[in-house]
Design an enzyme around this catalytic site. Structure first.
Site, PDB file in Angstrom:
ATOM      1  N   HIS A  98      32.760  46.375  51.665  1.00 41.71           N
ATOM      2  CA  HIS A  98      32.332  45.115  52.278  1.00 41.71           C
ATOM      3  C   HIS A  98      30.865  45.110  52.707  1.00 41.71           C
ATOM      4  O   HIS A  98      30.236  44.053  52.743  1.00 41.71           O
ATOM      5  CB  HIS A  98      33.192  44.801  53.515  1.00 41.71           C
ATOM      6  CG  HIS A  98      34.569  44.344  53.175  1.00 41.71           C
ATOM      7  ND1 HIS A  98      35.403  43.743  54.093  1.00 41.71           N
ATOM      8  CD2 HIS A  98      35.276  44.390  52.000  1.00 41.71           C
ATOM      9  CE1 HIS A  98      36.568  43.438  53.513  1.00 41.71           C
ATOM     10  NE2 HIS A  98      36.509  43.837  52.253  1.00 41.71           N
ATOM     11  N   HIS A 134      30.870  38.985  50.360  1.00 42.74           N
ATOM     12  CA  HIS A 134      30.289  40.121  51.087  1.00 42.74           C
ATOM     13  C   HIS A 134      28.806  40.290  50.741  1.00 42.74           C
ATOM     14  O   HIS A 134      27.984  40.651  51.579  1.00 42.74           O
ATOM     15  CB  HIS A 134      31.059  41.404  50.781  1.00 42.74           C
ATOM     16  CG  HIS A 134      32.517  41.274  51.050  1.00 42.74           C
ATOM     17  ND1 HIS A 134      33.020  41.093  52.319  1.00 42.74           N
ATOM     18  CD2 HIS A 134      33.592  41.243  50.200  1.00 42.74           C
ATOM     19  CE1 HIS A 134      34.336  40.980  52.257  1.00 42.74           C
ATOM     20  NE2 HIS A 134      34.713  41.052  50.990  1.00 42.74           N
TER      21      HIS A 134
END
Ligand code: RB5
Length: 150
Positions: A98, A134
């Site tokens: 992420h 992300h």
């Protein structure tokens, strides 16, 4: 994968353990010190290590101080560094997927050696940044860096 490791005195013992443990697993970390338990200042180790990661000399960095806090604060001041202070394996996986973390931070007085090794193993084995939403978020951090770091 080229990997650099550094610590202050509070992370020295764990650093030595991780270097030896991962040598047996085929890794050859470049050691930026410190080289004893004599008191030193964590920003010196964080900044030197992170500047070389940000410059592309290394693919990833490992930093260790007593709690992991001071050295991660210093690391994240370096432009291009996304340092993740991890005390569990899930975070170690997610910080790559992420956050595209290029530095992992451990606390030598917080996390026991075997757990720290498993956290590090998880991070090093996780190759994939998921991108998409992300990436938008990471790009906002990068845009801020571009604005404020001359
Ligand atoms: C050193 O005593 C200690 O303050 C340092 O290793 C670190 O824990 C700071 O955040």
């Amino acid at each position: 994968m080229k990997i650099v490791i550094a610590s202050d005195h509070g992370g020295y013992e764990l650093k030595q353990f991780l270097i030896e443990t991962f040598k047996k697993e085929g890794y050859d970390f470049v050691d930026y010190g410190t080289n004893s338990e004599e008191s030193v200042d964590y920003p010196d180790y964080a900044i030197k290590t992170c500047e070389d990661v940000a410059a592309g000399k290394f693919d990833r960095g490992i930093l260790i101080c007593g709690t992991g806090i001071g050295i991660s604060i210093a690391a994240n001041k370096v432009k291009g560094i996304r340092a993740a202070h991890c005390t569990d394996c899930f975070s170690a996986k997610m910080c790559k997927q992420h956050n595209d973390a290029n530095v992992i931070v451990l606390g030598g007085r917080i996390t026991g050696p075997e757990l720290a090794a498993e956290i590090l193993r998880t991070y090093l084995n996780e190759k994939e940044f998921l991108g998409g939403r992300h990436e938008n978020r990471v790009n906002k951090v990068k845009a801020y860096e571009e604005k404020v770091y001359k």
